[in-house]
Write an enzyme that holds these catalytic residues in place. Structure first.
Site, short mmCIF file in Angstrom:
data_model
loop_
_atom_site.label_atom_id
_atom_site.label_comp_id
_atom_site.label_asym_id
_atom_site.label_seq_id
_atom_site.Cartn_x
_atom_site.Cartn_y
_atom_site.Cartn_z
N LYS A 169 -11.18 35.63 34.24
CA LYS A 169 -12.13 35.64 35.37
C LYS A 169 -12.89 34.31 35.40
O LYS A 169 -12.88 33.56 34.42
CB LYS A 169 -13.09 36.80 35.21
CG LYS A 169 -13.93 36.76 33.94
CD LYS A 169 -14.70 38.06 33.73
CE LYS A 169 -15.46 38.03 32.41
NZ LYS A 169 -16.11 39.30 32.14
N ARG A 218 -23.77 49.83 32.90
CA ARG A 218 -23.27 48.98 33.98
C ARG A 218 -22.17 49.78 34.69
O ARG A 218 -22.34 50.97 34.93
CB ARG A 218 -22.78 47.66 33.39
CG ARG A 218 -22.70 46.53 34.39
CD ARG A 218 -22.32 45.20 33.73
NE ARG A 218 -21.00 45.24 33.15
CZ ARG A 218 -20.39 44.18 32.59
NH1 ARG A 218 -21.02 43.02 32.56
NH2 ARG A 218 -19.19 44.27 32.06
N TYR A 253 -36.28 11.20 37.74
CA TYR A 253 -37.20 11.91 38.62
C TYR A 253 -38.53 12.14 37.93
O TYR A 253 -38.59 12.55 36.78
CB TYR A 253 -36.61 13.27 39.01
CG TYR A 253 -35.53 13.15 40.06
CD1 TYR A 253 -35.85 12.69 41.33
CD2 TYR A 253 -34.23 13.51 39.78
CE1 TYR A 253 -34.87 12.58 42.31
CE2 TYR A 253 -33.25 13.42 40.74
CZ TYR A 253 -33.57 12.95 42.01
OH TYR A 253 -32.61 12.85 42.95
N MET A 268 -28.72 15.97 39.88
CA MET A 268 -27.61 16.76 40.41
C MET A 268 -26.26 16.13 40.04
O MET A 268 -25.33 16.83 39.67
CB MET A 268 -27.73 16.88 41.93
CG MET A 268 -26.71 17.84 42.51
SD MET A 268 -26.76 17.94 44.30
CE MET A 268 -28.13 19.02 44.60
C1 LIG Z 1 -15.81 39.50 30.78
C2 LIG Z 1 -15.34 40.76 30.25
C3 LIG Z 1 -14.56 40.81 29.09
C4 LIG Z 1 -14.28 39.59 28.23
O1 LIG Z 1 -15.30 39.46 27.29
P1 LIG Z 1 -15.30 38.32 26.19
O2 LIG Z 1 -16.51 38.62 25.41
O3 LIG Z 1 -15.38 37.01 26.88
O4 LIG Z 1 -14.07 38.48 25.40
C5 LIG Z 1 -14.07 42.02 28.70
N1 LIG Z 1 -14.34 43.15 29.40
C6 LIG Z 1 -15.09 43.15 30.50
C7 LIG Z 1 -15.35 44.41 31.21
C8 LIG Z 1 -15.64 41.97 30.96
O5 LIG Z 1 -16.39 41.96 32.05
#
Ligand SMILES: *Cc1c(COP(=O)(O)O)cnc(C)c1O
Length: 735
Positions: free
Chosen positions: A400, A494, A627, A676
Site C-alpha cells: 500500500k 478500527r 525563513y 518546501m
Molecule cells: C499496513 C498494514 C499491514 C502491514 O503492517 P506492517 O507493520 O508494515 O508490516 C498489515 N495489516 C494491515 C491491516 C495493515 O493496514
C-alpha cells in the site's frame, strides 16, 4: 473487462514474425519459378491468414480494455488512433520516393485518388493495413459501445459478407443487376472491399470476443496443478485440430473460388473466420512469455519489406545478377526476407539508442532528489522473512501507499518474479494500478471501497475486505460476485466486525455474491514487548482463534486466516496462520530505532534518499539564513543548499539542527527551517563541497550512514510514515 496480464502472449508474438514472413511471400511469390499452382496456394490462400491475424491481435488487446467509463474509453481510442496515425504517416513519407519512381503522381493521379488511397487503399500496396485497422477499430468501438458484443460481432460479420461479394465471390454479385450496380458504386468509392469497413471489423470483433469470453480462463494464476495442465494440453490439442480442419476447408474454398472463377480479388474467404478463431486460440493456449521484441519486429518487417524488394532488385541490376536474385523466385524471397529482418533489427536498435539518449536518462532521474531502491536487498529481506515465517505460512506483501514510498507496482512486479503471489493494498486505486501493470496473484484491499465501485472490484479481480455486516449486505445487494476477506475487530477498535458478534460474523459467510476467501484480524500492539501490550496481543489472538472455532463448529469454513503483520511475525512467530501481512519489514527497516524484537533477523534497508547540492555559499558571522532567519551563524562559515524539502517528504520538524545529512561521507547538520523544495546544511569546515555534489538523507556514504529509523525518530514519527510520505517529485531508481 480483464486487466492486463502481460506475461503470456508469446504465442501471438511469435506468430507475428511468421505472419510477416508470409506477407513477404505474398508480395514476392517465392514458388513461382517452380510451380505456379503451389505458389498460388501459398500466396493467394495460405498467406491470407496474416492480415486477419493482425486485426485480431488489435481487437483482442484493444476491445478488452473498454470499460464503463466513457471518457476513459474515448481517451483510449484517441491514443490508439494517434499512435497508428503517426506510424502510418511515417510509412507514407518513407515510401514517397518509391511512389515517385513508380509513377504514382503521374498516371491518373488526382486529389480524389489520393484521399481514397490515404483513407482506404494505402499509398503503396501494403499500407492499406493502417487505415484499415484504424477505421475497423473505430467501427468496432462504435458498435461495442452501442450494442452487446455479440450483436456487434453479427454486424461486423454482415459487413464481411458484403465484402466477400466484392472480393472472392464477386461472381454472385454480378449475377444480379441491382447488386452489381451497388458494387459498382462501392468500387467507385473505395476501389475494393478489402478495407477497414468490410474486411477489418469482423476480425477485430473476433479478437474482442475471444478476450471477452476468455477472461476467467486467462485470468487464472500462473501456477497450474497437474489437472489444470492436463486440461490446458487438451485445449491446445482441440484448438490445433480445429485449426487444421478449418484451414483445410479454407484451402478448399480458395481452390473452388479459383476453379469457378468467382473472384474479383482473392483476399477474403468465408472459412477464414473459423480458421482464424482456432488459430488465435491455439496461439493463446501456448502461454509463452510475451516478447515485445518479436512484436515490434513483426510490424517493422511488414512496413519495410517493400523497400527491401526494391533494394534487392536494384542490387541485382547494379551487379548484373538480376537473373539470379530476381529471376529465381525462391532466392529473391529469401534475400528480401533476410534484408527485411536485418533492416528491422537495425531500426529497432537505432530507435533504442535514440530513446535511451532522449528519455529520462540516469542523469535526469538524479537531477534533483531521488530514491535508490535496492532490489537485491528486497530479495534478501524476502528470504529472511520467509526463513522466520512459521512452516506453511505464506507472505502477503503489503504494498500500500506506493509500497511505503518504494513504488507500488515496481515492488510488486519484482516480488511476483520472486514468487510472491499475495498482495495487500489500502485502496481500490492501488489495486487497479497493480492489475494494470500485470501483477499476478491475489490482491487484497485492506480498506473500505464504496459499493458503487463493485464492477471495478470484479473486473480487476480484486479481493475486498468486508469491514462489517452492514457493508456485507450492501456489497451483496449489488448482484456482482466478488472475492472477499472477512475482517474481525479483536480489540484494535478500527475496521472489522466485533469479535463479540458471532452471529453477525457467521451471517457474513452466507451472502451468495460474496465469495469468502479468507478471514483476518489486525494486532495493534504487537510491536511492543511491554507486559500489558503482550497480554493485550495474546488476548486478541485468542479472541480470533475463538471466533474461528465458533465458525467451524457452525459448519462454516473461514478459509485462509491471517493475523500478523511485520511485528506480529517478529514477536509472535509461534502463531501459525495461512498468511502474514508483511509491510515495513520487507523494506528492511523497523518502525523505530529503539524497537526490540524476539526473533533475530537480518534486514537490509531497501531505500536510500539522496539529493543534489544546488548551491554553496559563504555566510558571515551574525547573518541569518532561511525563513524567519531561524539560524544565525555564530562565526564565519559556509552553507550548502540541498534540493529536497517538505514537499518531497522531508518533514519540517527536522529544522533547526535536529537532523543531519551526509555529504562526502561526513554528517552535517540541517539548519534553519526545512523549506518546501530545499533545505540548508552547515558545511563550514568543508572545502571540497561543490554544486552538483550529492547529499544522502537516508543511506550510506563512505563510512557514515543515516537510517530511516534515525530520521523518523528525529521528527517524532515512525519509518512507516516517513517513507510512505516521500513525495511524487522524488524519482525512483531501481537497482
Ligand atoms: C499496513 C498494514 C499491514 C502491514 O503492517 P506492517 O507493520 O508494515 O508490516 C498489515 N495489516 C494491515 C491491516 C495493515 O493496514
Amino acid at each position: 473487462m480483464r486487466a492486463g496480464n502481460e506475461q503470456k502472449y508469446g504465442g501471438l508474438d511469435s506468430f507475428r514474425v511468421i505472419a510477416a514472413i508470409l506477407v513477404i511471400a505474398n508480395h514476392t511469390s517465392p514458388l513461382l519459378s517452380y510451380d505456379a499452382f503451389a505458389d498460388f496456394m501459398l500466396t493467394r490462400i495460405v498467406s491470407r491468414v496474416t492480415v486477419p491475424f493482425f486485426f485480431m491481435c488489435t481487437g483482442y488487446f484493444f476491445l478488452q480494455k473498454l470499460g464503463t467509463d466513457k471518457n476513459k474509453n474515448i481517451e483510449m481510442l484517441k491514443q490508439f488512433l494517434i499512435k497508428l496515425a503517426k506510424l502510418y504517416m511515417l510509412s507514407i513519407l518513407i515510401y514517397i520516393p518509391v511512389n515517385i519512381y513508380a509513377g504514382y503522381f503521374t498516371e491518373q493521379f488526382s486529389i480524389y485518388t489520393l484521399v481514397q488511397d490515404i483513407l482506404f487503399n494505402g499509398t503503396l500496396y501494403h499500407l492499406w493495413y493502417f487505415p484499415g485497422v484504424m477505421l475497423g477499430v473505430c467501427i468496432c468501438y462504435f458498435l461495442c459501445t452501442k450494442l452487446s458484443i455479440r450483436a456487434a460481432f453479427l454486424i461486423a460479420l454482415l459487413l464481411y459478407i458484403i465484402g466477400l461479394l466484392g472480393d472472392s465471390y464477386y461472381a454472385f454479385a454480378q449475377s444480379n443487376l441491382y447488386l452489381e450496380r451497388i458494387f459498382q458504386a462501392i468500387f467507385f468509392l473505395f476501389d475494393s472491399t478489402r478495407n477497414g469497413i468490410f474486411f477489418a471489423p469482423v476480425f477485430i470483433m473476433l479478437g474482442g470476443l475471444i478476450a471477452a469470453y476468455g477472461q476467467h480462463v486467462q485470468g487464472k494464476p500462473v501456477q497450474r496443478n497437474r489437472v489444470q495442465t492436463k486440461r490446458a494440453q487438451r485445449k491446445t490439442k482441440w484448438y490445433a485440430c480445429g485449426f487444421i480442419f478449418f484451414f483445410g476447408l479454407m484451402v478448399t474454398e480458395g481452390l473452388l473460388v479459383k476453379e469457378f472463377h468467382l473472384s474479383r480479388h482473392n483476399s477474403m474467404y468465408l472459412l477464414s473466420i473459423p480458421c482464424m478463431y482456432f488459430l488465435f486460440q491455439l496461439l493463446l493456449s501456448f502461454t509463452i512469455k510475451s516478447n515485445k521484441y518479436l512484436r515490434n519486429l513483426g510490424i517493422l518487417v511488414y512496413v519495410l519489406h517493400p523497400m527491401c524488394i526494391i533494394i534487392v532488385r536494384g542490387a541485382g541490376k547494379v551487379t548484373g545478377l538480376t537473373s539470379v536474385v530476381v529471376g529465381n523466385s525462391l532466392i529473391h524471397f529469401m534475400l528480401v526476407t533476410m534484408l527485411s529482418f536485418a533492416a528491422s533489427a537495425f531500426v529497432m536498435s537505432a530507435a533504442k539508442g535514440i530513446s535511451r539518449k532522449t528519455s529520462s536518462s540516469e542523469s535526469d532521474d538524479r537531477g534533483r532528489a531521488w530514491a535508490e531502491i535496492n532490489l537485491a536487498h528486497l530479495q534478501h529481506n524476502v528470504k529472511e522473512i520467509q526463513r522466520v515465517l512459521p512452516n506453511g505460512c505464506n507472505m502477503m506483501a503489503v504494498v500500500k501507499a506506493q509500497a511505503y514510498g518504494h513504488g507500488g507496482w515496481q515492488i510488486a512486479e519484482h516480488l511476483n518474479r520472486l514468487g510472491i503471489n499475495h498482495f495487500a493494498v489500502a485502496t481500490l486505486g492501488e489495486g487497479i494500478e497493480l492489475r494494470k501493470k500485470g501483477i499476478k496473484g491475489e490482491v487484497l484491499i485492506l480498506g473500505y471501497t464504496h459499493e458503487s465501485a463493485i464492477h471495478q472490484l470484479a473486473a480487476y479481480r480484486l479481493t475486498q475486505t468486508v469491514v462489517d455486516v452492514d457493508y456485507a449486505k450492501k456489497l451483496s445487494a449489488c448482484s456482482v460476485k466478488i472475492n472477499v476477506h472477512i475482517k474481525i475487530d479483536t480489540g484494535m477498535g478500527r475496521l472489522g466486525e466485533s469479535y463479540e458478534h458471532i452471529e453477525e460474523i457467521a451471517s457474513m459467510y452466507r451472502f451468495s455474491n460474496l465469495n469468502v476467501k479468507g478471514t483476518f484480524t489486525h494486532l495493534n500492539a504487537a510491536d511492543s514487548l511491554e507486559e500489558p501490550d503482550i497480554a493485550h496481543t495474546k488476548n486478541q489472538i485468542s479472541r480470533f482463534d475463538h471466533v474461528i472455532a465458533q465458525l467451524r463448529s457452525k459448519g462454516i469454513d473461514p478459509q485462509k486466516l491471517h493475523v500478523q503483520s511485520s511485528y506480529g511475525v517478529l514477536n509472535y512467530n509461534e502463531c501459525n496462520y495461512d498468511y502474514a501481512r508483511i509491510g515495513i519489514a520487507l523494506y528492511g527497516v523497523l518502525s523505530r530505532e529503539e524497537d526490540k524484537v524476539k526473533t533475530s533477523i537480518s534486514l537490509r534497508p531497501v531505500l536510500s534518499l539522496k539529493a543534489r547540492v544546488v548551491q554553496v555559499k559563504q555566510v558571515k558571522k551574525g547573518v541569518s539564513v532561511g525563513y524567519r532567519g531561524t539560524y544565525t551563524a555564530d562565526k564565519d562559515g559556509k552553507i550548502a543548499i540541498i534540493a529536497i524539502g517538505y514537499a518531497d517528504g522531508m518533514p519540517r520538524l527536522l529544522s533547526e539542527a535536529k537532523a543531519s545529512c551526509l555529504i562526502k561521507g561526513k554528517r552535517r547538520a540541517i539548519i534553519g527551517s526545512v523549506c518546501m523544495d530545499q533545505l540548508i546544511v552547515d558545511i563550514s569546515d568543508m572545502d571540497d563541497v561543490a554544486q552538483g555534489d550529492i547529499a544522502t538523507l537516508i543511506g550510506v556514504d563512505q563510512d557514515e550512514s543515516i537510517s530511516a529509523e534515525e530520521l523518523a525518530g528525529q521528527c517524532n514519527t515512525i519509518t512507516n510514515e516517513l517513507l510512505s510520505r516521500l513525495g511524487e517529485r522524488v524519482t525512483k531508481i531501481y537497482k
